[in-house]
Each structure stands twice: as structure tokens, then as C-alpha cells.
Motif scaffolding. Sequence first.
Motif, PDB file in Angstrom:
ATOM      1  N   PHE A 179     -65.025 126.278 -36.465  1.00  0.00           N
ATOM      2  CA  PHE A 179     -65.721 126.447 -35.188  1.00  0.00           C
ATOM      3  C   PHE A 179     -66.042 125.092 -34.569  1.00  0.00           C
ATOM      4  O   PHE A 179     -65.821 124.878 -33.365  1.00  0.00           O
ATOM      5  CB  PHE A 179     -66.995 127.266 -35.376  1.00  0.00           C
ATOM      6  N   LEU A 180     -66.537 124.156 -35.370  1.00  0.00           N
ATOM      7  CA  LEU A 180     -66.809 122.815 -34.844  1.00  0.00           C
ATOM      8  C   LEU A 180     -65.528 122.139 -34.368  1.00  0.00           C
ATOM      9  O   LEU A 180     -65.553 121.369 -33.403  1.00  0.00           O
ATOM     10  CB  LEU A 180     -67.487 121.959 -35.910  1.00  0.00           C
ATOM     11  N   ALA A 181     -64.412 122.430 -35.045  1.00  0.00           N
ATOM     12  CA  ALA A 181     -63.136 121.820 -34.653  1.00  0.00           C
ATOM     13  C   ALA A 181     -62.771 122.212 -33.222  1.00  0.00           C
ATOM     14  O   ALA A 181     -62.132 121.434 -32.509  1.00  0.00           O
ATOM     15  CB  ALA A 181     -62.037 122.248 -35.631  1.00  0.00           C
ATOM     16  N   GLU A 182     -63.187 123.412 -32.777  1.00  0.00           N
ATOM     17  CA  GLU A 182     -62.887 123.878 -31.416  1.00  0.00           C
ATOM     18  C   GLU A 182     -63.584 123.023 -30.358  1.00  0.00           C
ATOM     19  O   GLU A 182     -63.106 122.922 -29.231  1.00  0.00           O
ATOM     20  CB  GLU A 182     -63.320 125.335 -31.233  1.00  0.00           C
ATOM     21  N   ILE A 183     -64.728 122.432 -30.719  1.00  0.00           N
ATOM     22  CA  ILE A 183     -65.547 121.740 -29.710  1.00  0.00           C
ATOM     23  C   ILE A 183     -65.728 120.253 -30.008  1.00  0.00           C
ATOM     24  O   ILE A 183     -66.533 119.588 -29.358  1.00  0.00           O
ATOM     25  CB  ILE A 183     -66.929 122.421 -29.569  1.00  0.00           C
ATOM     26  N   GLU A 184     -64.979 119.720 -30.962  1.00  0.00           N
ATOM     27  CA  GLU A 184     -65.138 118.309 -31.346  1.00  0.00           C
ATOM     28  C   GLU A 184     -64.937 117.361 -30.166  1.00  0.00           C
ATOM     29  O   GLU A 184     -65.681 116.389 -30.001  1.00  0.00           O
ATOM     30  CB  GLU A 184     -64.169 117.949 -32.472  1.00  0.00           C
ATOM     31  N   GLU A 185     -63.931 117.609 -29.344  1.00  0.00           N
ATOM     32  CA  GLU A 185     -63.661 116.710 -28.214  1.00  0.00           C
ATOM     33  C   GLU A 185     -64.835 116.700 -27.246  1.00  0.00           C
ATOM     34  O   GLU A 185     -65.198 115.655 -26.694  1.00  0.00           O
ATOM     35  CB  GLU A 185     -62.375 117.131 -27.501  1.00  0.00           C
ATOM     36  N   SER A 186     -65.444 117.875 -27.036  1.00  0.00           N
ATOM     37  CA  SER A 186     -66.585 117.959 -26.122  1.00  0.00           C
ATOM     38  C   SER A 186     -67.802 117.252 -26.707  1.00  0.00           C
ATOM     39  O   SER A 186     -68.579 116.620 -25.982  1.00  0.00           O
ATOM     40  CB  SER A 186     -66.919 119.425 -25.828  1.00  0.00           C
ATOM     41  N   ILE A 187     -68.002 117.367 -28.015  1.00  0.00           N
ATOM     42  CA  ILE A 187     -69.105 116.662 -28.670  1.00  0.00           C
ATOM     43  C   ILE A 187     -68.894 115.157 -28.549  1.00  0.00           C
ATOM     44  O   ILE A 187     -69.834 114.399 -28.267  1.00  0.00           O
ATOM     45  CB  ILE A 187     -69.217 117.070 -30.149  1.00  0.00           C
ATOM     46  N   ASP A 188     -67.670 114.713 -28.732  1.00  0.00           N
ATOM     47  CA  ASP A 188     -67.356 113.299 -28.609  1.00  0.00           C
ATOM     48  C   ASP A 188     -67.630 112.805 -27.195  1.00  0.00           C
ATOM     49  O   ASP A 188     -68.091 111.686 -26.990  1.00  0.00           O
ATOM     50  CB  ASP A 188     -65.891 113.065 -28.984  1.00  0.00           C
ATOM     51  N   ALA A 189     -67.374 113.669 -26.209  1.00  0.00           N
ATOM     52  CA  ALA A 189     -67.605 113.288 -24.809  1.00  0.00           C
ATOM     53  C   ALA A 189     -69.098 113.200 -24.495  1.00  0.00           C
ATOM     54  O   ALA A 189     -69.545 112.281 -23.797  1.00  0.00           O
ATOM     55  CB  ALA A 189     -66.933 114.295 -23.877  1.00  0.00           C
TER      56      ALA A 189
END
Length: 272
Positions: free
Chosen positions: A173-183
Motif C-alpha cells: 500500500f505504501l508503495a502505491e503512494i511513495e512518489e507522493s510522499i517523496d513530493a
Amino acid sequence: MKMKMDLRSFSFFLFVIVGFAVVPSESQETENENEFSYLQNSTLGPTHWGEIHKEWANCQNGSMQSPINIVNENVDIDCRLDMFQRSYKPAPPAVLINRGHDIMMKWKGNGEAGSININGTEYALQQLHWHSPSEHSIDGRKFAMELHMVHKSCEDMYAVVSMMYKIGEPNSFLAEIEESIDAIKKIDDGEEEIGIIDAGHVKRGTQKYYRYIGSLTTPPCSESVVWIIVKKIGTVSKHQVELMRDAVHDHSDRNARPTQAINSRVVKLYMP
């Protein structure tokens, strides 16, 4: 021994009654977390939360506070507990919000992300967020991360589903949103709209769970919260844990409240 079990069962019955009492809407979690800290030596740290605002007095004086240490030897195995039912669905628009000490995901459409059902009461999913290390512990052991899925009924009663994770394979689940967290880590107290997210992608891996009556783990530490803690420990990568902590810029390596006294509460374990 039988008398001891009867007293424990009666005690749990009383806490269930308390747990399903109406909780006023102002008891919800603090949206802006800049007013408190997780640093133990700070005047804004966990031992002082109850002194910061009078509305936060439960953090210091409450008798049903969370998180707790769950001791398997002391839990009551109860096959009669209902399996809580999840009914999540893809819902836009989901938003990631940097609250100061954690990253929260919420949906702008109220109740559109789905719900859970406990004893016939429906609780709509409001938001989810992560703590590291875990806030709850099992037999004295803490884990790398804990996810809280916060739900609320139409009568403003709260139920939180908790899942804990150890270091291992990346969390899907975190893998789905990693790019957004990084942003979002590049934005102080910012938010990032991330489109359609299905909370059903949060995998629990088992039907076994612990249940007890506790509180919110952040101010105002409101009590009478139904806690459902999934027994199976999932996995999360070290990179994912570091990413979540780095994103908030709070200069702390943790955002977990210390465990609280269990007092006379009973923890039930559902075994299908």
C-alpha cells in the motif's frame, strides 16, 4: 479462578458500554500537530500534553488511554466476538497532508472511502496515518511501524483499526503512494492531491484481532475509542519507514506515544 474470569468479563462489559457512549465531535484528533512534540525532554512532550490545553486533560488524567502493551498471557480469547466487516472502495480525491509529526491521508468526500461494521454500528473511514516505531506493543515488543485507520460513526463514536509492521518486504500500500510522499516532504505543512485511492488495498492478512476500549493516541487523547488491532504483523521496508519520518521535518526519529497503563481494562482476542 471462575470468579476471576467473571469479574474480568463484567469489567469488559462495562467498558463496552462506555466505549459505545456518544463522544462529542470536538474530541477528534488535532489536525495541526505543531502544538505538541514527541521529544521526551521537551515541555511539549508526551508527559506534558495534558498541560498544554485544558481540553487535552485526558492525556494526563485519563484512565483508558492508548497505546497499551498487549500481553498474550492475559488476553481473553473470545470466539463470540463478531468479525468486523470491512467495506472499502476506490474514492477520489484522496489527499496526503503533512500534519507536522505524521503524514495523514484523507478523502475530501465524507464517507466515500468506505466503512467498517462493528456490532451493527457502521463507522465511516475518515483518515489514516502512520507512526514509527509502533505505538502498541505485543508482549513488550515494539515494531517498526503502525498504521491507524480512523473511523467515525454518525453519532461521532470512534473506532480505530491498527496494523503493525516489521522490517522486511516493502509494504504494497505504501508503495502505491511513495512518489507522493517523496513530493510532500519538500513542502512544509503542505498537502498533495493523489487521486483515486482504495483503502481496501491495505491488507490485513488474517481474521484474528485484539479489541479493547482506549483513546486517541494524540491530543486531545479522547477516550471511549474502540480499538481493533490486527494480530498478524505485516512488513515494511526500511526505506519506507525512513521516507515517512523524513517527510515531516520534525527533527525527531519517532512519532510514537509511550505505552499507557492498562488499569482494569480487558483485552479480547477474536479467534475465528
